[in-house]
Design a protein around this motif. Structure first.
Motif, PDB file in Angstrom:
ATOM      1  N   ASP A 143      -5.084 -64.909  42.234  1.00 46.17           N
ATOM      2  CA  ASP A 143      -6.365 -64.370  41.803  1.00 46.17           C
ATOM      3  C   ASP A 143      -6.582 -62.924  42.228  1.00 46.17           C
ATOM      4  OD1 ASP A 143      -7.047 -66.672  40.492  1.00 46.17           O
ATOM      5  OD2 ASP A 143      -8.208 -67.494  42.157  1.00 46.17           O
ATOM      6  N   SER A 144      -5.880 -62.501  43.271  1.00 46.36           N
ATOM      7  CA  SER A 144      -6.044 -61.116  43.722  1.00 46.36           C
ATOM      8  C   SER A 144      -5.154 -60.198  42.884  1.00 46.36           C
ATOM      9  CB  SER A 144      -5.684 -60.978  45.210  1.00 46.36           C
ATOM     10  OG  SER A 144      -4.307 -61.172  45.394  1.00 46.36           O
ATOM     11  N   ASN A 145      -5.600 -58.999  42.706  1.00 43.23           N
ATOM     12  CA  ASN A 145      -4.869 -58.039  41.876  1.00 43.23           C
ATOM     13  C   ASN A 145      -4.133 -57.007  42.731  1.00 43.23           C
ATOM     14  OD1 ASN A 145      -5.716 -59.220  39.497  1.00 43.23           O
ATOM     15  ND2 ASN A 145      -7.645 -58.089  39.515  1.00 43.23           N
ATOM     16  N   ASN A 146      -3.811 -57.362  43.955  1.00 45.26           N
ATOM     17  CA  ASN A 146      -3.115 -56.430  44.835  1.00 45.26           C
ATOM     18  C   ASN A 146      -1.624 -56.420  44.549  1.00 45.26           C
ATOM     19  OD1 ASN A 146      -5.536 -55.974  46.103  1.00 45.26           O
ATOM     20  ND2 ASN A 146      -5.104 -57.321  47.823  1.00 45.26           N
ATOM     21  N   GLU A 147      -1.033 -55.252  44.722  1.00 44.42           N
ATOM     22  CA  GLU A 147       0.417 -55.166  44.612  1.00 44.42           C
ATOM     23  C   GLU A 147       1.069 -55.693  45.883  1.00 44.42           C
ATOM     24  OE1 GLU A 147       3.259 -51.475  44.033  1.00 44.42           O
ATOM     25  OE2 GLU A 147       1.763 -51.656  42.445  1.00 44.42           O
ATOM     26  N   MET A 148       0.396 -55.532  47.009  1.00 42.25           N
ATOM     27  CA  MET A 148       0.891 -56.046  48.290  1.00 42.25           C
ATOM     28  C   MET A 148       0.396 -57.481  48.477  1.00 42.25           C
ATOM     29  SD  MET A 148       2.266 -53.404  50.261  1.00 42.25           S
ATOM     30  CE  MET A 148       1.937 -54.006  51.872  1.00 42.25           C
ATOM     31  N   ARG A 149       1.164 -58.270  49.164  1.00 37.19           N
ATOM     32  CA  ARG A 149       0.760 -59.647  49.452  1.00 37.19           C
ATOM     33  C   ARG A 149      -0.329 -59.651  50.520  1.00 37.19           C
ATOM     34  NH1 ARG A 149       3.075 -62.883  45.721  1.00 37.19           N
ATOM     35  NH2 ARG A 149       5.303 -62.636  45.588  1.00 37.19           N
ATOM     36  N   ASN A 150      -1.256 -60.590  50.392  1.00 32.39           N
ATOM     37  CA  ASN A 150      -2.294 -60.747  51.390  1.00 32.39           C
ATOM     38  C   ASN A 150      -1.752 -61.505  52.586  1.00 32.39           C
ATOM     39  OD1 ASN A 150      -4.224 -59.505  49.780  1.00 32.39           O
ATOM     40  ND2 ASN A 150      -4.776 -61.419  48.793  1.00 32.39           N
ATOM     41  N   ILE A 151      -2.333 -61.278  53.741  1.00 31.54           N
ATOM     42  CA  ILE A 151      -1.885 -61.962  54.947  1.00 31.54           C
ATOM     43  C   ILE A 151      -2.208 -63.454  54.865  1.00 31.54           C
ATOM     44  CG2 ILE A 151      -3.969 -61.574  56.314  1.00 31.54           C
ATOM     45  CD1 ILE A 151      -2.036 -61.017  58.677  1.00 31.54           C
ATOM     46  N   SER A 152      -3.216 -63.836  54.117  1.00 31.61           N
ATOM     47  CA  SER A 152      -3.539 -65.256  53.964  1.00 31.61           C
ATOM     48  C   SER A 152      -2.440 -65.987  53.199  1.00 31.61           C
ATOM     49  CB  SER A 152      -4.880 -65.432  53.258  1.00 31.61           C
ATOM     50  OG  SER A 152      -4.843 -64.885  51.956  1.00 31.61           O
ATOM     51  N   TYR A 153      -1.752 -65.292  52.322  1.00 31.77           N
ATOM     52  CA  TYR A 153      -0.619 -65.883  51.594  1.00 31.77           C
ATOM     53  C   TYR A 153       0.480 -66.285  52.571  1.00 31.77           C
ATOM     54  CZ  TYR A 153       3.603 -65.918  48.695  1.00 31.77           C
ATOM     55  OH  TYR A 153       4.790 -66.249  48.106  1.00 31.77           O
ATOM     56  N   PHE A 154       0.767 -65.419  53.527  1.00 31.66           N
ATOM     57  CA  PHE A 154       1.787 -65.737  54.521  1.00 31.66           C
ATOM     58  C   PHE A 154       1.294 -66.797  55.503  1.00 31.66           C
ATOM     59  CE2 PHE A 154       2.811 -61.351  53.240  1.00 31.66           C
ATOM     60  CZ  PHE A 154       4.063 -61.604  52.702  1.00 31.66           C
ATOM     61  N   GLY A 155       0.030 -66.768  55.835  1.00 35.61           N
ATOM     62  CA  GLY A 155      -0.543 -67.776  56.725  1.00 35.61           C
ATOM     63  C   GLY A 155      -0.517 -69.165  56.129  1.00 35.61           C
ATOM     64  N   SER A 156      -0.603 -69.246  54.809  1.00 32.97           N
ATOM     65  CA  SER A 156      -0.578 -70.559  54.157  1.00 32.97           C
ATOM     66  C   SER A 156       0.797 -71.206  54.235  1.00 32.97           C
ATOM     67  CB  SER A 156      -1.014 -70.435  52.699  1.00 32.97           C
ATOM     68  OG  SER A 156      -0.062 -69.727  51.946  1.00 32.97           O
ATOM     69  N   GLN A 157       1.843 -70.432  54.429  1.00 31.81           N
ATOM     70  CA  GLN A 157       3.201 -70.965  54.515  1.00 31.81           C
ATOM     71  C   GLN A 157       3.597 -71.377  55.931  1.00 31.81           C
ATOM     72  OE1 GLN A 157       5.852 -68.027  52.972  1.00 31.81           O
ATOM     73  NE2 GLN A 157       4.528 -67.596  51.240  1.00 31.81           N
TER      74      GLN A 157
ATOM     75  N   PHE B  52       4.006 -75.258  56.950  1.00 28.62           N
ATOM     76  CA  PHE B  52       5.189 -75.860  56.340  1.00 28.62           C
ATOM     77  C   PHE B  52       6.459 -75.425  57.074  1.00 28.62           C
ATOM     78  CE2 PHE B  52       8.639 -75.867  53.200  1.00 28.62           C
ATOM     79  CZ  PHE B  52       8.608 -77.203  52.829  1.00 28.62           C
ATOM     80  N   ILE B  53       6.568 -74.150  57.344  1.00 33.44           N
ATOM     81  CA  ILE B  53       7.744 -73.637  58.046  1.00 33.44           C
ATOM     82  C   ILE B  53       7.801 -74.177  59.464  1.00 33.44           C
ATOM     83  CG2 ILE B  53       8.765 -71.508  58.961  1.00 33.44           C
ATOM     84  CD1 ILE B  53       7.852 -70.177  56.334  1.00 33.44           C
ATOM     85  N   PHE B  54       6.650 -74.283  60.141  1.00 34.60           N
ATOM     86  CA  PHE B  54       6.603 -74.857  61.482  1.00 34.60           C
ATOM     87  C   PHE B  54       7.136 -76.283  61.473  1.00 34.60           C
ATOM     88  CE2 PHE B  54       4.339 -77.454  64.612  1.00 34.60           C
ATOM     89  CZ  PHE B  54       4.662 -76.797  65.780  1.00 34.60           C
ATOM     90  N   LEU B  55       6.713 -77.079  60.506  1.00 35.89           N
ATOM     91  CA  LEU B  55       7.146 -78.476  60.438  1.00 35.89           C
ATOM     92  C   LEU B  55       8.642 -78.597  60.176  1.00 35.89           C
ATOM     93  CD1 LEU B  55       4.190 -80.006  58.416  1.00 35.89           C
ATOM     94  CD2 LEU B  55       4.681 -80.337  60.839  1.00 35.89           C
ATOM     95  N   ILE B  56       9.163 -77.772  59.287  1.00 35.49           N
ATOM     96  CA  ILE B  56      10.591 -77.828  58.966  1.00 35.49           C
ATOM     97  C   ILE B  56      11.431 -77.381  60.168  1.00 35.49           C
ATOM     98  CG2 ILE B  56      12.396 -76.919  57.457  1.00 35.49           C
ATOM     99  CD1 ILE B  56      10.418 -78.946  56.162  1.00 35.49           C
TER     100      ILE B  56
ATOM    101  N   LEU C  96      10.662 -72.071  67.665  1.00 31.44           N
ATOM    102  CA  LEU C  96       9.515 -72.534  66.875  1.00 31.44           C
ATOM    103  C   LEU C  96       8.497 -71.417  66.668  1.00 31.44           C
ATOM    104  CD1 LEU C  96       8.633 -76.121  68.118  1.00 31.44           C
ATOM    105  CD2 LEU C  96       9.274 -75.430  65.840  1.00 31.44           C
ATOM    106  N   THR C  97       8.177 -70.719  67.730  1.00 32.98           N
ATOM    107  CA  THR C  97       7.138 -69.699  67.664  1.00 32.98           C
ATOM    108  C   THR C  97       7.564 -68.502  66.811  1.00 32.98           C
ATOM    109  OG1 THR C  97       6.443 -70.363  69.876  1.00 32.98           O
ATOM    110  CG2 THR C  97       5.607 -68.273  69.057  1.00 32.98           C
ATOM    111  N   ILE C  98       8.713 -67.951  67.119  1.00 35.59           N
ATOM    112  CA  ILE C  98       9.161 -66.759  66.402  1.00 35.59           C
ATOM    113  C   ILE C  98       9.536 -67.098  64.958  1.00 35.59           C
ATOM    114  CG2 ILE C  98      10.955 -64.979  66.334  1.00 35.59           C
ATOM    115  CD1 ILE C  98      10.861 -65.011  69.406  1.00 35.59           C
ATOM    116  N   GLY C  99      10.185 -68.236  64.757  1.00 34.70           N
ATOM    117  CA  GLY C  99      10.543 -68.640  63.400  1.00 34.70           C
ATOM    118  C   GLY C  99       9.331 -68.855  62.516  1.00 34.70           C
ATOM    119  N   THR C 100       8.293 -69.439  63.072  1.00 35.80           N
ATOM    120  CA  THR C 100       7.068 -69.672  62.304  1.00 35.80           C
ATOM    121  C   THR C 100       6.389 -68.362  61.923  1.00 35.80           C
ATOM    122  OG1 THR C 100       6.754 -71.788  63.416  1.00 35.80           O
ATOM    123  CG2 THR C 100       4.837 -70.847  62.338  1.00 35.80           C
ATOM    124  N   MET C 101       6.488 -67.362  62.783  1.00 39.03           N
ATOM    125  CA  MET C 101       5.838 -66.089  62.484  1.00 39.03           C
ATOM    126  C   MET C 101       6.662 -65.206  61.555  1.00 39.03           C
ATOM    127  SD  MET C 101       4.011 -64.979  66.046  1.00 39.03           S
ATOM    128  CE  MET C 101       5.478 -65.049  67.042  1.00 39.03           C
TER     129      MET C 101
END
Length: 126
Positions: free
Chosen positions: A51-65, A68-72, A107-112
């Motif tokens: 929905d956003s029209n930014n060329e750069m990704r929002n930080i919330s986009y990365f936070g949403s992942q 999932f990455i933490f669990l894997i 876990l910590t660094i991989g998740t970030m």
């Protein structure tokens, strides 16, 4: 406060909750519940990003992942750790075993870091 930062904080709260329940994540039912929650958060993050029209990704986009990455990462590294040392790793505790710090750091660094690496190496290639 920017809505993007607020969404990032909301998306990362489940990681804190899951990290306090690492013992329960060994049960398949609990793990799949958390996995389905993380997929729902990823879908929400992707919909917000579209929905956003930014060329750069929002930080919330990365936070949403991140959940999932933490669990894997947790599942893979816990299984490797358990097969090698025949005991459960301790996460975020002051342990007498120094090898537990490697588990915690992975876990910590991989998740970030992994959400950014996945986006730059895989998503931008397509």
């Amino acid at each position: 406060m920017n809505i993007d930062i607020l969404l990032y904080i909301i998306f990362t709260i489940p990681i804190l909750i899951a990290s306090f329940q690492l013992e329960k994540l060994n049960q398949k039912k609990i793990f799949f519940i958390w996995l389905s929650i993380s997929v729902g958060i990823i879908i929400t993050g992707i919909m917000i990003e579209d929905d956003s029209n930014n060329e750069m990704r929002n930080i919330s986009y990365f936070g949403s992942q991140m959940l999932f990455i933490f669990l894997i990462i947790q599942k893979i590294s816990r299984n490797i750790y358990f097969n090698i040392f025949k005991r459960e790793p301790e996460f975020g505790k002051f342990s007498k075993n120094k090898i537990d710090y490697i588990y915690t750091l992975s876990l910590t660094i991989g998740t970030m870091i992994l959400p950014f690496l996945i986006d730059s190496c895989i998503i931008h290639k397509f």
